[in-house]
Design a protein around this motif. Sequence first.
Motif, short mmCIF file in Angstrom:
data_model
loop_
_atom_site.label_atom_id
_atom_site.label_comp_id
_atom_site.label_asym_id
_atom_site.label_seq_id
_atom_site.Cartn_x
_atom_site.Cartn_y
_atom_site.Cartn_z
N LEU A 1 0.84 -1.20 0.00
CA LEU A 1 0.00 0.00 0.00
C LEU A 1 0.87 1.25 0.00
N LYS A 2 0.48 2.23 -0.78
CA LYS A 2 1.22 3.50 -0.85
C LYS A 2 0.46 4.63 -0.15
N VAL A 3 -0.38 4.27 0.80
CA VAL A 3 -1.16 5.28 1.50
C VAL A 3 -0.27 6.08 2.46
N PRO A 4 -0.66 7.32 2.79
CA PRO A 4 0.10 8.10 3.77
C PRO A 4 0.11 7.40 5.13
N VAL B 1 -4.25 19.04 16.76
CA VAL B 1 -3.04 18.95 15.94
C VAL B 1 -3.10 17.71 15.06
N LEU B 2 -3.52 16.60 15.65
CA LEU B 2 -3.65 15.35 14.88
C LEU B 2 -4.62 15.54 13.70
N ILE B 3 -5.77 16.11 13.98
CA ILE B 3 -6.78 16.33 12.94
C ILE B 3 -6.22 17.22 11.83
N ALA B 4 -5.50 18.26 12.21
CA ALA B 4 -4.93 19.18 11.22
C ALA B 4 -3.93 18.47 10.32
N LYS B 5 -3.10 17.61 10.92
CA LYS B 5 -2.12 16.87 10.12
C LYS B 5 -2.80 15.86 9.21
N VAL B 6 -3.84 15.21 9.72
CA VAL B 6 -4.60 14.26 8.90
C VAL B 6 -5.24 14.98 7.71
N GLN B 7 -5.86 16.11 7.97
CA GLN B 7 -6.50 16.86 6.89
C GLN B 7 -5.49 17.32 5.85
N ALA B 8 -4.32 17.75 6.31
CA ALA B 8 -3.28 18.22 5.38
C ALA B 8 -2.79 17.07 4.50
N LEU B 9 -2.61 15.89 5.10
CA LEU B 9 -2.15 14.75 4.31
C LEU B 9 -3.20 14.29 3.31
N PHE B 10 -4.47 14.33 3.72
CA PHE B 10 -5.54 13.97 2.78
C PHE B 10 -5.56 14.94 1.60
N ALA C 1 -2.51 14.11 -0.63
CA ALA C 1 -2.53 12.79 -1.26
C ALA C 1 -3.67 12.60 -2.25
N TYR C 2 -4.80 13.29 -2.01
CA TYR C 2 -5.98 12.95 -2.79
C TYR C 2 -6.63 14.10 -3.55
N SER C 3 -6.11 15.30 -3.41
CA SER C 3 -6.73 16.43 -4.10
C SER C 3 -6.62 16.29 -5.61
N TYR C 4 -5.47 15.78 -6.07
CA TYR C 4 -5.24 15.73 -7.51
C TYR C 4 -5.17 14.31 -8.05
N SER D 1 -6.41 7.88 -7.19
CA SER D 1 -5.92 6.53 -7.04
C SER D 1 -4.87 6.50 -5.97
N SER D 2 -5.26 6.00 -4.81
CA SER D 2 -4.44 6.11 -3.62
C SER D 2 -3.44 4.99 -3.44
N SER D 3 -3.64 3.87 -4.07
CA SER D 3 -2.73 2.76 -3.81
C SER D 3 -2.70 1.80 -4.98
N PRO D 4 -1.65 0.99 -5.08
CA PRO D 4 -1.64 -0.02 -6.11
C PRO D 4 -2.82 -0.96 -5.92
N SER D 5 -3.35 -1.49 -7.00
CA SER D 5 -4.49 -2.38 -6.92
C SER D 5 -4.09 -3.68 -6.24
N ILE D 6 -4.93 -4.16 -5.35
CA ILE D 6 -4.69 -5.45 -4.71
C ILE D 6 -5.99 -6.25 -4.73
N LYS D 7 -5.86 -7.55 -4.69
CA LYS D 7 -7.01 -8.44 -4.58
C LYS D 7 -6.79 -9.31 -3.36
N SER D 8 -7.80 -9.40 -2.49
CA SER D 8 -7.71 -10.23 -1.29
C SER D 8 -8.88 -11.20 -1.25
N LEU D 9 -8.58 -12.45 -0.95
CA LEU D 9 -9.61 -13.47 -0.89
C LEU D 9 -9.14 -14.57 0.06
#
Length: 235
Positions: A79-82, A115-124, A127-130, A133-141
């Motif tokens: 996963l390439k998520v923040p 402070v935590l909320i502010a950092k979370v909002q900034a990272l979102f 990472a996602y404004s532009y 696609s947040s992460s490489p595609s995965i399949k789980s089963l």
Amino acid sequence: MVDDKNNDNIDIFIVEDDFTLADEIKISLEKYGYKSERSSNLENITEEALLLNPKLILMDVNLPFRDGFQWCSEIRRFLKVPIIFISSRNTDMDIIMSINMGGDDYIIKPFSIQVLIAKVQALFRRAYSYNNSSSPSIKSLREVTLNMADNTVMYHGNIIELSKNEFKIMNILMSKAGTVVSRDEIMDILWSTDEFIGENTLTVNINRLRSRLKSIGVENFIKTKKGQGYIIDEY
């Protein structure tokens, strides 16, 4: 507020062994519209992260089985998520280590929820404004995870890298889980290059794939339907 377009996934995965603090963080995040879950199994954090497929991870550093840096490094393979580290460790070396292991930010305990909320909002926003696609595609089963980014399979923390043909077979069978896929259909997919794929070659590839899966503890995952093809059961 987070625009949660995919209700199957969560926004934030909280990895914290102080469950009281984790629940406090979860409640605060949800007040701001973030769908959140805390880890319930600190021995298998990577598997839990893959199942939840979050858009952001809050990761404590001091954890009971492996530290947060090690979990971050492993999760980064899939996963390439923040990832935001939260820790009482406040030395420059810890902060440098967090960056080197793939972390995006570092919050020192005790911290303000604001402070935590502010950092979370900034990272979102970053990472996602532009890019949606947040992460490489995965399949789980059935606890088996196929990573489309690097052709690997993970099961209970064990990872193998598949060959090109093994990956194609896993991909089509997992994509059509619960449905019998004919040998002809699989051969058509494998024969998308100049390489000739015949009946015997397909059988060899299927047997090799089963053997590779067995090496990491996955048995009876791919079943043969005589005269029809192959199937991976959904459950």
